[in-house]
Scaffold this motif. Structure first.
Motif, PDB file in Angstrom:
ATOM      1  N   THR A   8      94.444  28.796  30.023  1.00 20.72           N
ATOM      2  CA  THR A   8      93.912  30.031  29.443  1.00 20.72           C
ATOM      3  C   THR A   8      92.599  29.683  28.749  1.00 20.72           C
ATOM      4  N   ARG A   9      91.945  30.715  28.277  1.00 22.40           N
ATOM      5  CA  ARG A   9      90.669  30.435  27.612  1.00 22.40           C
ATOM      6  C   ARG A   9      90.372  31.531  26.615  1.00 22.40           C
ATOM      7  N   PHE A  10      89.489  31.191  25.697  1.00 23.73           N
ATOM      8  CA  PHE A  10      88.883  32.184  24.825  1.00 23.73           C
ATOM      9  C   PHE A  10      87.400  32.075  25.110  1.00 23.73           C
ATOM     10  N   ALA A  11      86.763  33.237  25.314  1.00 23.35           N
ATOM     11  CA  ALA A  11      85.379  33.203  25.802  1.00 23.35           C
ATOM     12  C   ALA A  11      84.463  34.070  24.939  1.00 23.35           C
ATOM     13  N   PRO A  12      84.241  33.675  23.700  1.00 30.28           N
ATOM     14  CA  PRO A  12      83.394  34.506  22.839  1.00 30.28           C
ATOM     15  C   PRO A  12      81.916  34.412  23.217  1.00 30.28           C
ATOM     16  N   SER A  13      81.203  35.481  22.938  1.00 29.39           N
ATOM     17  CA  SER A  13      79.743  35.425  23.040  1.00 29.39           C
ATOM     18  C   SER A  13      79.249  34.965  21.669  1.00 29.39           C
ATOM     19  N   PRO A  14      78.236  34.115  21.667  1.00 30.17           N
ATOM     20  CA  PRO A  14      77.795  33.593  20.359  1.00 30.17           C
ATOM     21  C   PRO A  14      76.882  34.576  19.652  1.00 30.17           C
ATOM     22  N   ILE A  44      81.801  29.272  25.752  1.00 30.60           N
ATOM     23  CA  ILE A  44      80.787  30.049  25.049  1.00 30.60           C
ATOM     24  C   ILE A  44      80.001  30.852  26.077  1.00 30.60           C
ATOM     25  N   GLU A  45      80.116  32.163  25.992  1.00 31.09           N
ATOM     26  CA  GLU A  45      79.458  33.034  26.974  1.00 31.09           C
ATOM     27  C   GLU A  45      78.080  33.430  26.460  1.00 31.09           C
ATOM     28  N   ASP A  46      77.123  32.569  26.743  1.00 31.66           N
ATOM     29  CA  ASP A  46      75.785  32.746  26.180  1.00 31.66           C
ATOM     30  C   ASP A  46      74.756  33.085  27.261  1.00 31.66           C
ATOM     31  N   ALA A 196      74.945  38.757  34.866  1.00 32.71           N
ATOM     32  CA  ALA A 196      75.648  39.792  34.110  1.00 32.71           C
ATOM     33  C   ALA A 196      77.022  39.266  33.690  1.00 32.71           C
ATOM     34  N   PHE A 197      77.523  39.813  32.602  1.00 33.20           N
ATOM     35  CA  PHE A 197      78.806  39.376  32.046  1.00 33.20           C
ATOM     36  C   PHE A 197      79.898  39.317  33.109  1.00 33.20           C
ATOM     37  N   LEU A 198      80.021  40.420  33.805  1.00 34.75           N
ATOM     38  CA  LEU A 198      81.119  40.570  34.762  1.00 34.75           C
ATOM     39  C   LEU A 198      81.161  39.428  35.793  1.00 34.75           C
ATOM     40  N   ALA A 200      79.372  36.264  35.606  1.00 34.03           N
ATOM     41  CA  ALA A 200      79.488  34.908  35.062  1.00 34.03           C
ATOM     42  C   ALA A 200      80.895  34.666  34.525  1.00 34.03           C
ATOM     43  N   ASN A 201      81.448  35.677  33.897  1.00 28.38           N
ATOM     44  CA  ASN A 201      82.779  35.568  33.303  1.00 28.38           C
ATOM     45  C   ASN A 201      83.832  35.261  34.371  1.00 28.38           C
ATOM     46  N   ALA A 202      83.787  36.018  35.464  1.00 29.51           N
ATOM     47  CA  ALA A 202      84.794  35.800  36.519  1.00 29.51           C
ATOM     48  C   ALA A 202      84.573  34.472  37.237  1.00 29.51           C
ATOM     49  N   ILE A 214      94.197  36.844  28.747  1.00 28.47           N
ATOM     50  CA  ILE A 214      94.623  37.934  27.864  1.00 28.47           C
ATOM     51  C   ILE A 214      93.362  38.414  27.170  1.00 28.47           C
ATOM     52  N   ARG A 215      93.071  39.694  27.260  1.00 27.82           N
ATOM     53  CA  ARG A 215      91.876  40.210  26.589  1.00 27.82           C
ATOM     54  C   ARG A 215      92.081  41.661  26.208  1.00 27.82           C
ATOM     55  N   GLY A 216      91.108  42.214  25.492  1.00 23.42           N
ATOM     56  CA  GLY A 216      91.235  43.582  24.992  1.00 23.42           C
ATOM     57  C   GLY A 216      91.129  44.595  26.108  1.00 23.42           C
ATOM     58  N   ASP A 218      89.346  46.982  26.304  1.00 26.93           N
ATOM     59  CA  ASP A 218      87.963  47.402  26.572  1.00 26.93           C
ATOM     60  C   ASP A 218      87.418  46.710  27.820  1.00 26.93           C
ATOM     61  N   HIS A 219      88.110  45.684  28.290  1.00 20.60           N
ATOM     62  CA  HIS A 219      87.665  45.004  29.522  1.00 20.60           C
ATOM     63  C   HIS A 219      88.409  45.479  30.769  1.00 20.60           C
ATOM     64  N   LEU A 220      89.346  46.403  30.564  1.00 19.02           N
ATOM     65  CA  LEU A 220      90.189  46.827  31.694  1.00 19.02           C
ATOM     66  C   LEU A 220      89.360  47.333  32.878  1.00 19.02           C
TER      67      LEU A 220
END
Ligand code: GLU
Length: 487
Positions: A8-14, A44-46, A196-198, A200-202, A214-216, A218-220
């Motif tokens: 799993t991961r946590f991927a915050p933007s700085p 880190i999603e920068d 774009a976020f979508l 790079a994130n995937a 697992i995420r909020g 708002d990303h559904l």
């Protein structure tokens, strides 16, 4: 759940401080990984450099470490940046984009910001949801490439299926099916060349072998698009679970902009990491234990099936409950360390800690008690009470004490050697003519400014004589007829 080792991961933007909402996301992912003996990654999603705040990565690392998080891959472990920093993966992203263009899964879009704004406005007027209309989807790919090479700015968009449903099993919300015709082809790379976020994130999830996200909620809406993207590349999408958001008292999602408290401010207010972690683990989730648990024990009990779909309200009263448990759990050594070198000798500091430890809601309360019980120069007698409470009303027992009460108490205490409350109390009762609350309430308030606290006999025993005298003198001045309220 899955045969693959769970990652799993946590991927915050700085882009700022972590608050209860994104910390809870981090925690759920950490607990899931630890529950399954899997791995947890901090990414880190920068990619969007314009939004990055200086030192934000260091702050994220410091906050998570303070809370007791650890990660197998991520910053501060001496690993290459490409393992955890999104912007260090630009080449990989560019390669994949080229592949998607060649295979026709993506196309160049030359629509100007003005055209897109007009499109949105027209859709709004027509009462339909904003979505890209596929204007550039049919361009000849060679021609499009030539236009790019000639310097015309172009975004890159993913080609979604024109019809049918995109389906997936959300581990929190169950089966999801979205009609493809409702989705516009999303941007994978902006015209300025940034990912774009979508996208790079995937990509980063797939490349890191992330099995669960697992995420909020708002990303559904991103998820079906990300699934199409990964499937186009022949990559296995992670299993996604979208939890309800953490909201404030007004029902609005917590956000840094709206002043949600960050870790740093919670720490400053004296909250302990264990209180925050235990509260967040229960916020919109069930744990079969009401006790204070460490991260390993929380992980043992963690169940994805108990994560909530509805909004979860961030409630300081609940956090305070966990804080109470965490303070009771604090060791004498921790309390002494917090107290630092003041006040006075090691013996005195130990006595102070023993005296007030059951009266602490936060670590900051310890400093407060140190001042209240030791400092002869406490400038004003400040009673406790909620912010905005009427200080003079709280001090009423001091003003209403019988004439000469405080001078009599002072003289009585000065005249006697330190002794047990059991013998001191009758002496004070005899000298002042007051018993029970009429003796204790004004005395406690005069000495500490608080209506609650450690046993009054212990306070008298502990307090330096000059401090005690100064307090009683001030109370006497407040109680004198015609005196102004001192608060
Ligand atoms: N950087 C994204 C965010 O902070 C990550 C979302 C996700 O967990 O996929 O919202």
């Amino acid at each position: 759940m899955t045969a693959l080792p769970v990652r799993t991961r946590f991927a915050p933007s700085p882009t700022g401080l972590l608050h209860a909402g994104n910390l809870r996301t981090a925690l759920f992912n950490l607990l899931l990984a630890r529950h399954c003996d899997g791995e947890f990654l901090l990414r880190i999603e920068d990619s969007d450099a314009s939004r990055e705040q200086a030192d934000a990565v260091a702050a994220i690392v410091a906050d998570l470490r303070w809370l007791g998080f650890d990660w197998d891959t991520g910053p501060s472990l001496g690993q290459p940046e490409s393992a955890w920093r999104q912007s260090a993966r630009r080449e990989r992203h560019a390669d994949v984009l080229r592949q998607l263009l060649v295979q026709g899964h993506a196309y160049r879009c030359f629509c100007t910001p003005e055209r897109l704004a007009e499109l949105r406005a027209a859709q709004q007027r027509a009462g339909s949801a904003p979505r890209y209309d596929g204007h550039c989807a049919g361009l000849d790919s060679h021609e499009a490439r030539a236009r790019t090479e000639a310097g015309e700015p172009a975004a890159i968009r993913l080609r979604l299926p024109a019809a049918g449903h995109i389906e997936f099993e959300d581990v929190v919300r169950g089966r999801q099916a979205v009609e493809a015709r409702h989705l516009g082809d999303p941007v994978l790379q902006r015209a300025d060349g940034s990912a774009a976020f979508l996208f790079a994130n995937a990509m980063d999830d797939a490349d890191a072998g992330i099995t669960h996200v697992i995420r909020g909620e708002d990303h559904l809406s991103n998820t079906p698009r990300q699934i199409v993207l990964l499937q186009a590349l022949g990559l296995e999408p992670p299993r996604y679970g979208h939890v309800g958001l953490v909201v404030d008292a007004a029902g609005a999602p917590l956000s840094k902009r709206r002043g949600a408290p960050g870790v740093e401010s919670l720490a400053r207010d004296g909250y302990r990491p264990a209180a925050i972690v235990n509260y967040l683990a229960r916020l919109g989730s069930g744990v079969e234990s009401d006790g204070l648990l460490d991260i390993d024990a929380l992980a043992e009990r963690f169940e994805v099936g108990r994560l909530g779909r509805g909004p979860a309200r961030f409630d300081l009263a609940q956090l305070d409950h966990w804080q109470g448990l965490a303070m009771a759990d604090a060791s004498t050594a921790e309390l002494l360390e917090h107290l630092g070198p003041t006040p006075g000798s090691a013996e005195k500091r130990e006595r102070l800690v023993a005296l007030v430890r059951r009266n602490l809601s936060t670590m900051g309360d310890l400093d407060d008690w140190a001042v209240r019980l030791c400092d002869p120069d406490l400038p004003v007698l400040t009673p406790d009470g909620s912010p905005g409470a009427d200080a003079s009303a709280l001090l009423a027992p001091v003003r209403e004490a019988p004439a000469g009460f405080f001078d009599t108490v002072r003289a009585t205490l000065d005249a006697r050697a330190p002794e047990d409350w059991a013998t001191l109390r009758p002496a004070l009762e005899a000298a002042t003519g007051c018993r029970g609350g009429r003796l204790m309430k004004p005395l406690r308030l005069a000495l500490t400014g608080y209506a609650h606290g450690p046993a009054i006999g212990d306070i008298i025993d502990f307090m330096p004589a000059d401090t005690r005298r100064a307090r009683l003198q001030r109370a006497a001045a407040m109680a004198a007829p015609g005196a102004q309220p001192d608060a």
